[in-house]
Design an enzyme around this catalytic site. Structure first.
Site, PDB file in Angstrom:
ATOM      1  N   ARG A 104      -9.186  -3.451  12.097  1.00  0.00           N
ATOM      2  CA  ARG A 104      -8.281  -3.450  10.951  1.00  0.00           C
ATOM      3  C   ARG A 104      -8.649  -4.595  10.002  1.00  0.00           C
ATOM      4  O   ARG A 104      -9.013  -5.686  10.441  1.00  0.00           O
ATOM      5  CB  ARG A 104      -6.843  -3.624  11.438  1.00  0.00           C
ATOM      6  CG  ARG A 104      -5.765  -3.488  10.351  1.00  0.00           C
ATOM      7  CD  ARG A 104      -5.714  -2.117   9.765  1.00  0.00           C
ATOM      8  NE  ARG A 104      -4.435  -1.871   9.054  1.00  0.00           N
ATOM      9  CZ  ARG A 104      -4.277  -0.955   8.123  1.00  0.00           C
ATOM     10  NH1 ARG A 104      -5.307  -0.197   7.766  1.00  0.00           N
ATOM     11  NH2 ARG A 104      -3.100  -0.756   7.554  1.00  0.00           N
ATOM     12  N   THR A 387      -8.164   8.926   5.069  1.00  0.00           N
ATOM     13  CA  THR A 387      -8.546   8.502   6.414  1.00  0.00           C
ATOM     14  C   THR A 387      -9.317   9.623   7.093  1.00  0.00           C
ATOM     15  O   THR A 387      -9.309  10.760   6.633  1.00  0.00           O
ATOM     16  CB  THR A 387      -7.284   8.127   7.218  1.00  0.00           C
ATOM     17  OG1 THR A 387      -6.548   7.129   6.501  1.00  0.00           O
ATOM     18  CG2 THR A 387      -7.586   7.608   8.606  1.00  0.00           C
ATOM     19  N   GLU A 407      -8.142   3.671   3.284  1.00  0.00           N
ATOM     20  CA  GLU A 407      -6.721   3.770   2.913  1.00  0.00           C
ATOM     21  C   GLU A 407      -6.465   4.902   1.936  1.00  0.00           C
ATOM     22  O   GLU A 407      -6.183   6.020   2.356  1.00  0.00           O
ATOM     23  CB  GLU A 407      -6.199   2.442   2.366  1.00  0.00           C
ATOM     24  CG  GLU A 407      -4.823   2.487   1.734  1.00  0.00           C
ATOM     25  CD  GLU A 407      -3.707   2.963   2.658  1.00  0.00           C
ATOM     26  OE1 GLU A 407      -2.539   2.848   2.275  1.00  0.00           O
ATOM     27  OE2 GLU A 407      -3.972   3.454   3.754  1.00  0.00           O
ATOM     28  N   SER A 452      -0.518  -0.254  10.558  1.00  0.00           N
ATOM     29  CA  SER A 452      -1.249   0.984  10.324  1.00  0.00           C
ATOM     30  C   SER A 452      -0.627   2.118  11.112  1.00  0.00           C
ATOM     31  O   SER A 452      -0.123   1.925  12.219  1.00  0.00           O
ATOM     32  CB  SER A 452      -2.711   0.830  10.758  1.00  0.00           C
ATOM     33  OG  SER A 452      -3.419   2.054  10.638  1.00  0.00           O
ATOM     34  N   SER A 453      -0.675   3.325  10.525  1.00  0.00           N
ATOM     35  CA  SER A 453      -0.259   4.521  11.259  1.00  0.00           C
ATOM     36  C   SER A 453      -1.401   5.109  12.080  1.00  0.00           C
ATOM     37  O   SER A 453      -1.174   6.020  12.879  1.00  0.00           O
ATOM     38  CB  SER A 453       0.259   5.577  10.275  1.00  0.00           C
ATOM     39  OG  SER A 453       1.465   5.161   9.685  1.00  0.00           O
ATOM     40  N   GLY A 474      -3.826  10.967   7.651  1.00  0.00           N
ATOM     41  CA  GLY A 474      -2.594  11.487   7.069  1.00  0.00           C
ATOM     42  C   GLY A 474      -1.557  10.445   6.723  1.00  0.00           C
ATOM     43  O   GLY A 474      -0.377  10.775   6.622  1.00  0.00           O
ATOM     44  N   GLY A 475      -1.947   9.161   6.570  1.00  0.00           N
ATOM     45  CA  GLY A 475      -0.949   8.148   6.259  1.00  0.00           C
ATOM     46  C   GLY A 475       0.115   8.067   7.332  1.00  0.00           C
ATOM     47  O   GLY A 475      -0.159   8.224   8.522  1.00  0.00           O
TER      48      GLY A 475
END
Length: 570
Positions: A104, A387, A407, A452-453, A474-475
């Site tokens: 990350r 993503t 992102e 983060s997802s 997919g956020g």
């Protein structure tokens, strides 16, 4: 020892330790008792082919991941690339251990909690923040892959970039998906770098079927192949710094920030779900929230209600609402805030959350108070969906599940050394506090990693043997997409492809949305009777890729909503 190792991982709740991203190469010897099948599932055929080529040359799953990422950054730059970050799980078939790698991005030393506020102290409009220099954090994917390769690589690092380098030099065919985003209306599309890169000699933007070359990217790959440190020092790092420091709203990311970047490595966060051990990345990933939703579902009879039963979908939506309520309040970078990872999975706490699911959907659930939770403000993070996810199984049965991102679409829209720079810092909460001064867990701070997802998944059985791996872009919807697919393969006895093909339904707060037109009339009517109205569409959509072992065979799945493929070989 195999099961002991994975159970130890299940109990780990601390942040990944920072590690040396550039270890000396120590190619591993091939393991004995080779498995009969190899598999790659990735979002672009060219990337999947590059990964399979590495596997056929005797490479490991991590070797293949390096090749796949280098090609994805070229042919799918709207989603991931060298200028972004990633979370990766690696399953070692010999030891039975799962290692979590955290690539990350980190905020620069010059970042401040108010950097996404305007002169009046109000949050910047997202369309302005995303294209600003302030949006870019120190990219982590190269350092993460280098570190993982040092421990799990079999082929030499320098031999993993050939496919990407050739495609960049000779050109690749623009896919329909890339053409769609190039010709779209995202704020990044108006950026000079995006326009210049995708504009033909006649002044028109590239279209599907055109050939696109990127010699600057090829040059960067040659430098990284010779030494991964080249990304964080010298010409490439200077190019990143210069681009971030351009207006509008220049950022502070420096060569010193890049040189100081370190990826994380540690145990994944895991939980028992029925007869399985399900593992994902630890915070700042939201993997713990995905596991919490599974535990909530385990306390229901969802397994009795298949994909054609509205009650099954109802329980799925209600577990999501509880998951998101807690995730949005508590998950952040555990190096900066106390994340109640263990508390979110605490049996008594999950019991209390599951007990909130009634026969009908009620008002939006509030976050609970899991053991170890501090006082945190509601989060105001907006998460776009640029993503990608891929899975790899090598000949020895080692597995990679990796979610990777810049992102938003084309990241910040700024290009350096042939690749787009991330806008991952907009994953922080734009408002560091509420009016009463209560801090947000995901507020900006120097050196901090935004929540983060991204939540790559690996599933094991009771003996610690590999069962499945999956993940999605997919956020914030990633958690719903992954949960849907796990429900399909683990409870509803669907194939991996069938589970991926299930309609996407996201339920958060008072809103439920997704692919309403793909739900049967009976399911939609049953949900409506239970107080759930599914609104049509929103967001970029899933890009799920996964693999499950059925007996002695691997069964892959690729999301038809994108351009992914599954490749297998003996």
């Amino acid at each position: 020892m195999r099961l002991v190792a994975v159970l130890a991982a299940a109990l780990a709740v601390s942040a990944c330790a920072q590690i040396n991203p550039f270890p000396a190469e120590k190619p591993a010897a091939p393991a004995a008792g080779a498995a009969p099948q190899m598999l790659v599932a990735a979002a672009n055929p060219l990337a999947a082919e590059a990964g399979m080529d590495v596997l056929k040359r005797g490479g490991s799953a991590v070797d293949a991941a390096v090749a796949i990422q280098s090609v994805l950054g070229l042919v799918e730059p709207q989603s991931s690339g060298l200028g972004g970050g990633a979370f990766m799980l690696v399953y070692d078939a010999k030891s039975g251990e799962i290692t979590a790698y955290d690539g990350r991005e980190t905020a620069p030393a010059g970042a401040s909690p108010t950097m996404f506020l305007d002169e009046a102290g109000k949050p910047l409009p997202f369309d302005q923040a995303v294209i600003s220099g302030r949006s870019t954090g120190a990219p982590g994917v190269v350092a993460m892959l280098s570190a993982a390769h040092g421990e799990h690589g079999r082929l030499a690092w320098k031999d993993l970039f050939g496919s990407a380098e050739r495609l960049a030099d000779e050109g690749f065919t623009v896919s329909p998906r890339l053409s769609n985003f190039v010709n779209g209306q995202a704020p990044q599309n108006a950026r000079p770098d995006v326009r210049a890169y995708f504009t033909e000699a006649d002044g028109t933007l590239v279209e599907t079927g055109d050939t696109l070359k990127n010699p600057a990217y090829a040059a960067t790959l040659r430098e990284i192949a010779a030494d991964p440190r080249a990304f964080y020092e010298g010409r490439i790092a200077s190019a990143i710094e210069a681009k971030v420091h351009e207006g509008p709203r220049p950022g502070t990311l420096s060569v010193a920030d890049l040189k100081g970047y370190r990826p994380g490595k540690g145990a994944p966060v895991c939980t028992h779900y029925r007869v399985y051990l399900v593992c994902s990345a630890a915070p700042p990933s939201s993997g713990v929230s995905l596991l919490q939703a599974l535990e909530i579902l385990e306390r229901t009879d969802v397994a009795r209600h298949g994909a054609g039963d509205p009650q099954g979908w109802f329980l799925f939506t209600q577990a999501q609402r509880l998951m998101y309520a807690d995730r949005d309040r508590y998950v952040g970078d555990p190096a900066f805030v106390e994340v109640p990872t263990g508390g979110l999975l605490d049996a008594a706490y999950v019991d209390s959350r599951a007990a909130l699911i009634g026969e009908r959907a009620g008002p939006a659930p509030s976050p609970g108070t899991p053991p170890g939770a501090g006082v945190r403000a509601p989060d105001r993070t907006r998460e776009p969906a640029g993503t990608s996810h891929f899975v790899v199984v090598d000949r020895e049965g080692n597995v990679v599940s990796m979610t990777t991102s810049v992102e938003s679409l084309f990241g910040s829209g700024r290009m350096a050394a042939g690749f787009f720079l991330n806008n991952q810092l907009t994953d922080f909460s734009f408002s560091p506090t509420e009016k009463d001064g209560v801090p947000a867990a995901n507020a900006v701070a120097p050196g901090k990693r935004p929540r983060s997802s991204m939540s790559p998944v690996i599933v094991l059985d009771r003996q610690g043997r590999f069962v499945a791996a999956l993940g999605s872009p997919g956020g914030s919807n990633i958690l719903a997409y992954n949960l849907k697919t796990l429900l399909g393969v683990l409870d509803w006895n669907l194939s991996m492809q069938q589970a991926i093909d299930l309609p996407n339904v996201i339920s958060r707060g008072d809103t439920t949305y997704g692919e309403a037109d793909k739900l049967s009339p009976e399911v939609r009517a049953g949900l409506t009777e239970r107080g759930v109205t599914v609104q049509t569409g929103r967001g970029e959509g899933s890009g799920l890729h996964g693999v499950i072992r059925r007996g002695d065979r691997l069964e892959g799945g690729a999301d038809k909503r994108r351009e992914g493929v599954v490749l297998t070989a003996q």
